[in-house]
Design a protein around this motif. Sequence first.
Motif, PDB file in Angstrom:
ATOM      1  N   LEU A  30      60.626  57.216  26.528  1.00  0.00           N
ATOM      2  CA  LEU A  30      62.029  57.042  26.128  1.00  0.00           C
ATOM      3  C   LEU A  30      62.843  56.330  27.205  1.00  0.00           C
ATOM      4  O   LEU A  30      63.576  55.380  26.930  1.00  0.00           O
ATOM      5  N   THR A  31      62.712  56.769  28.437  1.00  0.00           N
ATOM      6  CA  THR A  31      63.569  56.215  29.497  1.00  0.00           C
ATOM      7  C   THR A  31      63.159  54.797  29.878  1.00  0.00           C
ATOM      8  O   THR A  31      64.004  53.908  29.981  1.00  0.00           O
ATOM      9  N   TRP A  34      63.734  52.160  26.896  1.00  0.00           N
ATOM     10  CA  TRP A  34      65.155  51.796  26.745  1.00  0.00           C
ATOM     11  C   TRP A  34      65.530  50.709  27.753  1.00  0.00           C
ATOM     12  O   TRP A  34      66.131  49.699  27.397  1.00  0.00           O
ATOM     13  N   THR A  35      65.172  50.928  28.993  1.00  0.00           N
ATOM     14  CA  THR A  35      65.519  49.968  30.043  1.00  0.00           C
ATOM     15  C   THR A  35      64.870  48.609  29.791  1.00  0.00           C
ATOM     16  O   THR A  35      65.516  47.562  29.923  1.00  0.00           O
ATOM     17  N   SER A  62      64.864  49.355  38.804  1.00  0.00           N
ATOM     18  CA  SER A  62      65.046  49.974  37.485  1.00  0.00           C
ATOM     19  C   SER A  62      63.960  50.991  37.206  1.00  0.00           C
ATOM     20  O   SER A  62      64.227  52.106  36.741  1.00  0.00           O
ATOM     21  N   VAL A  65      64.392  54.189  39.092  1.00  0.00           N
ATOM     22  CA  VAL A  65      65.409  55.044  38.453  1.00  0.00           C
ATOM     23  C   VAL A  65      64.828  55.701  37.205  1.00  0.00           C
ATOM     24  O   VAL A  65      65.034  56.891  36.954  1.00  0.00           O
ATOM     25  N   GLU A  69      64.491  59.607  36.168  1.00  0.00           N
ATOM     26  CA  GLU A  69      65.011  60.097  34.871  1.00  0.00           C
ATOM     27  C   GLU A  69      63.947  60.856  34.097  1.00  0.00           C
ATOM     28  O   GLU A  69      64.216  61.927  33.535  1.00  0.00           O
ATOM     29  N   SER A  72      63.264  64.186  35.601  1.00  0.00           N
ATOM     30  CA  SER A  72      64.384  65.110  35.372  1.00  0.00           C
ATOM     31  C   SER A  72      64.376  65.635  33.943  1.00  0.00           C
ATOM     32  O   SER A  72      64.577  66.834  33.703  1.00  0.00           O
ATOM     33  N   LEU A  73      64.130  64.741  33.021  1.00  0.00           N
ATOM     34  CA  LEU A  73      64.150  65.119  31.603  1.00  0.00           C
ATOM     35  C   LEU A  73      63.014  66.097  31.301  1.00  0.00           C
ATOM     36  O   LEU A  73      63.217  67.129  30.636  1.00  0.00           O
ATOM     37  N   ILE A 105      68.503  61.359  24.394  1.00  0.00           N
ATOM     38  CA  ILE A 105      68.528  59.951  24.807  1.00  0.00           C
ATOM     39  C   ILE A 105      69.241  59.100  23.764  1.00  0.00           C
ATOM     40  O   ILE A 105      70.066  58.234  24.092  1.00  0.00           O
TER      41      ILE A 105
ATOM     42  N   PHE B 184      73.512  46.257  35.709  1.00  0.00           N
ATOM     43  CA  PHE B 184      72.490  46.614  34.729  1.00  0.00           C
ATOM     44  C   PHE B 184      72.405  48.124  34.510  1.00  0.00           C
ATOM     45  O   PHE B 184      72.896  48.636  33.532  1.00  0.00           O
ATOM     46  N   LEU B 185      71.834  48.817  35.457  1.00  0.00           N
ATOM     47  CA  LEU B 185      71.500  50.218  35.204  1.00  0.00           C
ATOM     48  C   LEU B 185      72.728  51.095  34.982  1.00  0.00           C
ATOM     49  O   LEU B 185      72.738  51.931  34.083  1.00  0.00           O
ATOM     50  N   GLY B 194      71.842  49.947  31.223  1.00  0.00           N
ATOM     51  CA  GLY B 194      70.385  49.814  31.318  1.00  0.00           C
ATOM     52  C   GLY B 194      69.652  51.128  31.520  1.00  0.00           C
ATOM     53  O   GLY B 194      68.476  51.244  31.187  1.00  0.00           O
ATOM     54  N   SER B 196      69.374  54.889  30.379  1.00  0.00           N
ATOM     55  CA  SER B 196      69.840  55.705  29.255  1.00  0.00           C
ATOM     56  C   SER B 196      70.407  57.036  29.733  1.00  0.00           C
ATOM     57  O   SER B 196      71.462  57.470  29.266  1.00  0.00           O
ATOM     58  N   LEU B 197      69.754  57.678  30.678  1.00  0.00           N
ATOM     59  CA  LEU B 197      70.156  59.041  31.068  1.00  0.00           C
ATOM     60  C   LEU B 197      71.162  58.998  32.218  1.00  0.00           C
ATOM     61  O   LEU B 197      72.319  59.358  32.062  1.00  0.00           O
ATOM     62  N   LEU B 198      70.716  58.507  33.367  1.00  0.00           N
ATOM     63  CA  LEU B 198      71.594  58.506  34.532  1.00  0.00           C
ATOM     64  C   LEU B 198      72.763  57.547  34.355  1.00  0.00           C
ATOM     65  O   LEU B 198      73.871  57.799  34.837  1.00  0.00           O
TER      66      LEU B 198
END
Lengths: 187, 512
Positions: A30-31, A34-35, A62, A65, A69, A72-73, A105, B184-185, B194, B196-198
């Motif tokens: 999912l994370t 999306w990015t 990216s 990060v 995420e 964490s999820l 999400i 972006f993010l 960019g 979704s969560l953070l």
Amino acid sequence: MTLGRAGDFIITRIPSRHDIVLIFGTATFLTYTWTVVVSFWKVPSWLFYLKTSEVIALYSYSFLVNFIESLSLAALMVLLGLILPKRWWYDNLVSVSVVAMLLIITSMAWHSRLYQDPELRDVFVDSQLVWWICTVGLIFLLCVLAIRINSFNTLLLNLADRFVVFLFLYFPLTIFSVLVLLFRNIR
Amino acid sequence: MPTISRREFLNLASFAALSGMAATHPFAFFNGEINKPNFILILFDAMSAMNLSLYGYSRNTSPFLGNFGDRSTIYHTHYSAGNFTTSGTASMITGALPWRHRAFHYGGLITSGLLGQNLNALFRDDYFRLAYCQNPWADRLMGQFYGDVDRFLPLTAFSLRGNTLFMDRVGEDRSLVSLASDEFLFTLQDDVVGSSLLGYLYKSAVANSAVRHQTDPRYPKGLPEIDGYAFFTNQDVYRGVQQQVLELDLTRSPFYSYFHLYSPHFPYKPDRRHLQLFDDSFTSIPKPVHPLNMSKGYADSDLFEKRTRYDQQIAHVDSEFGKLIAALDSAGILETSYVIVTSDHGEMFERGFFGHGERMLYEPAIRIPLLIHAPGQNERRDVFTPTSNIDLLPTIHKLLGKTPPATLDGSILPGLGGVEDENRPIFSMEASQNSAFQPINRAVIALRRGHYKLMAYPGYFEGDELYELYDLSRDPEERENLAARDETTLLSLKEEYQDSLADANRHFVPAR
């Protein structure tokens, strides 16, 4: 030898390795996805003024990060298994986690997209309470359905199985990203 | 016939020599060998010279800049080579026109080939270098010179609340981190986030913080902000700047400090006192909407309201600047320092357009203030010859006793060692629709030579090219396009801009 009641309780609520992989795989899918999808809209303009090495660095930051995420999820889902009553969450951990993560999400992405114009900032803030009450309500409803309807439960488990495949793509990308960032920042 | 003694002759000869030096450089004798002068560069983001009473604007927006001007050299016809922060600031820092530094996209970066050529690098020997950029794009550019800054204050310094996550802890890769997070993010702009969560959690935290800071008794229209990154008061910012300079001065070592301050950039949020200004009968001249206006086409009444708010913001900034200068003066810093006051680009409120950037290179968008106070200067000097912000780098070379490299695009400023040349071509360019890795073939280019100004739009109009030609001595508001009537001047300027552009493209080497 026992660890005390608390310790015993925690041990009984730690998911199996298989379940953790399924949950983490879903969170990762999912994370990261999306990015990556959003980046498709940005890449043409990035290539206008960024060198290839800079675009790679952008993706590296990216994915780092995204890794945080997804951890964490997944951790949140495991934590809910510790906190909530067993038959609400832990007993169907993977399927309810898939439901919850999908909805969290999606809800975040949709809410953010609806009010992405900075001039709608006040409306974004004002709508948050209702939005998330609705989201939590929907999560609760779908979790109940996942527990009660076997076919729905099976569907969610199959989804999680499919998502795990993406770990074979995103995990190596993340390792590559970490190496790139180490090289860029520790020279 | 009276005779003079040998001693009298020697005294006269010395005096003549000193006078000769002063004639070429009035303040040369302050560039003494005892102390190296400090350099303090203060840049007001988006401050147009056309809205300053210092330069003849009918509203009294800049009395304190005017006072400062009484002890400075004022450049009355000074241009930015770009019409928004990235390209304008990059031109000033590198002394290069946009078609050379290639930072002509919103939030873009300077080409790696020019990174050794910058203001900070000039002060590498013996100077302590401080940089503070309140504008994220300027901060990103300055991040490219991270190795040439000794103290890099974060964007959120002096702010009430900062929301730039981990940017304060990032080192060499600051520019890329800024791009990744801000563009972006975790973008706070009108764009899909960019992460979704953070990204959502960050946006939520910033938005909630913004709503809390919207009401402040000192600021009826809300606190000034930098696109949600930070809320600040100009009082705090200028006090912070003052503190930094005073601290540096106490070290008794020479320093170079660069302050890129956000106000009066939009959103215009003057304090209560200045919000009451300019309830007057000011009228602006209506002008037709520009064919390349990409914005929503603001009505004249909207533009008037925004202009008034902007003027109030300038007056507020000007009053804080006045307090800053008074404090530096009390501390004796004006005796030992060059103080350079300028902007990165202007701001427009006409032709259906407000703000800066896009395809607008009219005078309000690119005419910027420049005042330079030399150590101990107590007299005003005015320079009316057209100059460019690419001239700052070669000028500071000169002030430091160095020879500017021939590769710089700019010239030494008149009054500080340079010559006045009315016919010198001054270029500005906007090319955000052109790749940084391709020759320039889609851009807006302004060329000022003498009192004529040409604007060309290569790549925008198929078939019939659009040119605008103005005689700024007769038509400072740029209302009467002479392109169809004065073919001789048009052809001459057209040939000049095309030759310069062709030359730039010929020497362009893409750095992928």
